[in-house]
Design a protein around this motif. Structure first.
Motif, short mmCIF file in Angstrom:
data_model
loop_
_atom_site.label_atom_id
_atom_site.label_comp_id
_atom_site.label_asym_id
_atom_site.label_seq_id
_atom_site.Cartn_x
_atom_site.Cartn_y
_atom_site.Cartn_z
N LEU A 1 22.86 70.00 10.71
CA LEU A 1 21.76 69.03 10.74
C LEU A 1 21.51 68.55 9.31
CD1 LEU A 1 19.27 67.63 12.04
CD2 LEU A 1 18.03 69.79 11.69
N ALA B 1 24.27 66.31 13.47
CA ALA B 1 23.11 65.43 13.64
C ALA B 1 22.65 64.92 12.28
CB ALA B 1 21.97 66.17 14.33
N ASN C 1 28.68 69.89 16.88
CA ASN C 1 27.63 68.87 16.97
C ASN C 1 27.01 68.63 15.60
OD1 ASN C 1 27.63 68.33 19.85
ND2 ASN C 1 26.86 70.42 20.08
N SER D 1 20.28 71.98 19.95
CA SER D 1 20.66 72.64 18.70
C SER D 1 21.91 71.97 18.15
CB SER D 1 20.93 74.13 18.95
OG SER D 1 21.97 74.30 19.90
N TYR D 2 22.11 72.10 16.85
CA TYR D 2 23.22 71.42 16.18
C TYR D 2 23.94 72.40 15.27
CZ TYR D 2 20.41 67.56 17.87
OH TYR D 2 19.70 66.73 18.69
N ASP D 3 25.24 72.18 15.15
CA ASP D 3 26.02 73.01 14.23
C ASP D 3 25.71 72.65 12.78
OD1 ASP D 3 27.90 74.60 16.05
OD2 ASP D 3 28.17 72.55 16.77
N THR E 1 25.47 62.71 16.28
CA THR E 1 24.22 62.26 16.88
C THR E 1 23.29 61.73 15.79
OG1 THR E 1 24.36 63.92 18.64
CG2 THR E 1 22.21 62.93 18.24
N ALA F 1 19.63 75.39 14.17
CA ALA F 1 20.89 74.84 13.65
C ALA F 1 21.78 75.92 13.06
CB ALA F 1 20.59 73.77 12.59
#
Length: 316
Positions: free
Chosen positions: A73, A5, A3, A69-71, A40, A100
């Motif tokens: 950001l 962002a 993911n 949560s994001y891998d 995203t 993150a």
């Protein structure tokens, strides 16, 4: 699935977003569906947000809606990053960065991270034009001025604009190997690893004050006579000072020693001639005060990370 962002705010730089996101999007062509990047876009407010070039971009979620949560950001740069405060974004970033896997910035997005308190104690970089401003604004950060991008623990930062592509390619290489990142680089017609750092794009000698002082008088004289030999004693004589007092005062006013100024001025002169003329390297070395192509090559490699010929091929 990873993911990714990207956060939008008013007056962001569009290329800071488009470049890195295209890297991750194109990488998906070479990855199995379960390995894809999911992108995203998060906005500081609902509705379209205007970039610094006037384009409008619609975020998928607002800060209030983006609670996951994001891998990775990322915060882009732009005039809105260093000319305006975004208190709601700063608060959100403090929490989101903790959740993150990695977080960071493109270009001047570092200023937003700095105001959020996320740079202290980290090695960071930003666009060469703003490094001094970043150093003054966040003295607890370890700002490196010649890096295309940097990774320090979970924090990643990049130099200006297209350096975001370099950073994104490095993330793809970490996630899926160099082969995938190289395939993406070929599609984008960029290189995986640039020769040299940001110094090759920035002048090494800052503009000299228009208010004449003994130090500025020496600086201007040196710039007008770069093909001559200089020593601290000779420069001190021009300033009508003792060598010791001159060297101390010069370093305080210019933030470099007299000999560092001289070498940087010679490199800048040589760069200008390499960019604007087809003069032989020997002539350029003489006019810039190096005396020989060998010495000019040595100074270029030490300071810029590439040879004069490589520089000419890139910028002429």
């Amino acid at each position: 699935m990873k993911n990714i962002a990207m956060v939008l705010y008013p007056d962001f730089l569009l290329l800071d977003i488009a470049g890195p996101l295209e890297v991750f999007s194109i990488a998906n062509r070479y990855l199995a569906p379960d390995k894809h990047y999911r992108i995203t876009i998060i906005g500081t407010e609902s509705g379209p947000l205007r970039a610094s070039n006037g384009a409008l971009m619609q975020a998928e979620f607002t800060l209030e809606q983006a609670t996951g949560s994001y891998d990775l950001l990322l915060v882009p740069g732009g005039p809105g990053a260093y000319n305006h405060q975004h208190p709601e974004l700063l608060t959100w970033l403090r929490g989101a960065s903790e959740r993150a896997g990695r977080y960071g910035s493109i270009c001047t997005g570092t200023f937003i991270l700095g105001h959020a308190g996320l740079l202290d104690g980290y090695r960071v970089t930003t666009h060469w034009h703003y490094t001094e401003r970043l150093i003054k604004a966040f003295p607890k950060a370890r700002v490196e001025t010649d890096q295309i991008f940097l990774e320090d623990r979970r924090l990643v930062t990049s130099g200006g604009v297209t350096a975001g592509i370099d950073l994104a390619l490095s993330m793809v290489a970490l996630d899926h190997g160099r082969k995938v990142a190289l395939d993406v680089a070929k599609v984008l017609l960029v290189v995986m690893s640039r020769q040299g750092g940001q110094a090759q794009f920035s002048p090494l000698v800052a503009n000299i004050t228009t208010h004449e002082t003994p130090i500025s008088r020496v600086q201007n004289y040196v710039l007008e006579h770069l093909d001559e030999s200089f020593s601290i004693a000779r420069m001190a004589e021009i300033a009508a000072m003792s060598p010791r007092h001159f060297a101390r005062l010069f370093a305080r006013e210019v933030q470099m020693t007299p000999m560092e100024f001289l070498q940087n001025a010679r490199i800048d002169q040589a760069r200008s001639l390499l960019e604007s003329s087809d003069l032989p390297l020997k002539t350029i070395a003489f006019r810039s005060g190096f005396g020989s192509v060998r010495l000019m090559r040595q100074r270029f490699v030490e300071r810029l990370g590439l040879t004069p010929l490589q520089y000419r091929l890139q910028f002429n």
